[in-house]
Motif scaffolding. Structure first.
Motif, PDB file in Angstrom:
ATOM      1  N   CYS A 186     -27.307 -24.458   9.326  1.00  0.00           N
ATOM      2  CA  CYS A 186     -26.374 -25.309   9.796  1.00  0.00           C
ATOM      3  C   CYS A 186     -25.395 -25.553   8.802  1.00  0.00           C
ATOM      4  O   CYS A 186     -25.741 -26.196   7.688  1.00  0.00           O
ATOM      5  CB  CYS A 186     -27.055 -26.595  10.559  1.00  0.00           C
ATOM      6  N   GLY A 187     -24.198 -25.308   9.045  1.00  0.00           N
ATOM      7  CA  GLY A 187     -23.017 -25.487   8.237  1.00  0.00           C
ATOM      8  C   GLY A 187     -21.954 -24.400   8.232  1.00  0.00           C
ATOM      9  O   GLY A 187     -21.894 -23.634   9.350  1.00  0.00           O
ATOM     10  N   LYS A 241     -17.416 -28.820  10.231  1.00  0.00           N
ATOM     11  CA  LYS A 241     -18.066 -28.998  11.457  1.00  0.00           C
ATOM     12  C   LYS A 241     -19.222 -28.207  11.496  1.00  0.00           C
ATOM     13  O   LYS A 241     -19.445 -27.257  10.908  1.00  0.00           O
ATOM     14  CB  LYS A 241     -17.188 -28.525  12.641  1.00  0.00           C
ATOM     15  N   ASP A 242     -20.097 -28.929  12.167  1.00  0.00           N
ATOM     16  CA  ASP A 242     -21.732 -27.999  12.364  1.00  0.00           C
ATOM     17  C   ASP A 242     -21.256 -26.908  13.068  1.00  0.00           C
ATOM     18  O   ASP A 242     -20.711 -26.752  14.076  1.00  0.00           O
ATOM     19  CB  ASP A 242     -22.721 -29.240  13.378  1.00  0.00           C
ATOM     20  N   ASP A 298     -27.631 -26.631   5.785  1.00  0.00           N
ATOM     21  CA  ASP A 298     -29.112 -26.989   5.910  1.00  0.00           C
ATOM     22  C   ASP A 298     -29.440 -25.290   6.086  1.00  0.00           C
ATOM     23  O   ASP A 298     -29.205 -25.007   7.336  1.00  0.00           O
ATOM     24  CB  ASP A 298     -29.400 -27.838   7.286  1.00  0.00           C
ATOM     25  N   TYR A 321     -20.221 -21.868  17.037  1.00  0.00           N
ATOM     26  CA  TYR A 321     -19.394 -22.673  16.082  1.00  0.00           C
ATOM     27  C   TYR A 321     -18.735 -23.714  16.998  1.00  0.00           C
ATOM     28  O   TYR A 321     -17.598 -24.746  16.389  1.00  0.00           O
ATOM     29  CB  TYR A 321     -18.336 -21.774  15.321  1.00  0.00           C
ATOM     30  N   PHE A 331     -23.993 -23.499  13.952  1.00  0.00           N
ATOM     31  CA  PHE A 331     -25.552 -23.000  14.015  1.00  0.00           C
ATOM     32  C   PHE A 331     -25.479 -21.632  13.980  1.00  0.00           C
ATOM     33  O   PHE A 331     -25.025 -20.893  14.700  1.00  0.00           O
ATOM     34  CB  PHE A 331     -26.243 -23.605  15.255  1.00  0.00           C
ATOM     35  N   THR A 359     -26.728 -31.762  17.509  1.00  0.00           N
ATOM     36  CA  THR A 359     -26.259 -32.142  16.306  1.00  0.00           C
ATOM     37  C   THR A 359     -27.224 -31.547  14.903  1.00  0.00           C
ATOM     38  O   THR A 359     -27.886 -31.086  15.357  1.00  0.00           O
ATOM     39  CB  THR A 359     -26.461 -33.728  16.209  1.00  0.00           C
ATOM     40  N   ARG A 360     -26.536 -32.031  13.911  1.00  0.00           N
ATOM     41  CA  ARG A 360     -27.154 -31.262  12.624  1.00  0.00           C
ATOM     42  C   ARG A 360     -28.640 -32.063  12.539  1.00  0.00           C
ATOM     43  O   ARG A 360     -29.472 -31.311  12.243  1.00  0.00           O
ATOM     44  CB  ARG A 360     -26.555 -31.779  11.453  1.00  0.00           C
ATOM     45  N   ASN A 373     -32.082 -30.051  12.514  1.00  0.00           N
ATOM     46  CA  ASN A 373     -33.049 -30.295  11.406  1.00  0.00           C
ATOM     47  C   ASN A 373     -34.306 -30.699  11.935  1.00  0.00           C
ATOM     48  O   ASN A 373     -35.417 -30.078  11.613  1.00  0.00           O
ATOM     49  CB  ASN A 373     -32.578 -31.086  10.374  1.00  0.00           C
TER      50      ASN A 373
END
Length: 117
Positions: A38-39, A44-45, A26, A82, A47, A2-3, A7
């Protein structure tokens, strides 16, 4: 991953800092240089990380992984995971650490000493 997990993981690497840029992405940096994002994937997240030449060649066509939009189009070796089928969390963490190490290696000797990395 997850985001929030992303982080938390990036914050645990030495001498990093976090900023929110580019439409709520992020962005994690060391010595002022980006090593992970991340973004950037339609809400959707996703990386994004710097890759070795070999990892870039091997992974860029795998399902759920692509050359990172914007960065790879400029000749840089950056990948973006993705979709969840792209890679498991453990392997993603390994690639984030490699990205961090690649960026640290390009910092000046003085900067590395200041950051103690």
């Amino acid at each position: 991953m997850t985001r929030e997990e992303f982080n938390a993981f990036c914050s645990g690497l030495q001498a990093t800092n976090h900023v929110v840029q580019w439409g709520n992405a992020d962005v994690w940096k060391v010595g002022g240089k980006v090593f992970a994002i991340c973004g950037w994937n339609d809400g959707k997240d996703a990386f994004t990380f710097k890759a070795t030449d070999l990892a870039f060649e091997v992974l860029r066509d795998e399902p759920g992984i692509r050359p990172a939009p914007y960065l790879a189009s400029r000749g840089m070796k950056w990948l973006q995971v993705y979709e969840t089928c792209g890679m498991n969390d453990s392997l993603l963490r390994d690639h984030i650490v490699t990205s961090y190490d690649l960026v640290v290696a390009k910092l000046t000797k003085k900067m590395r000493a200041e950051l103690q990395v």
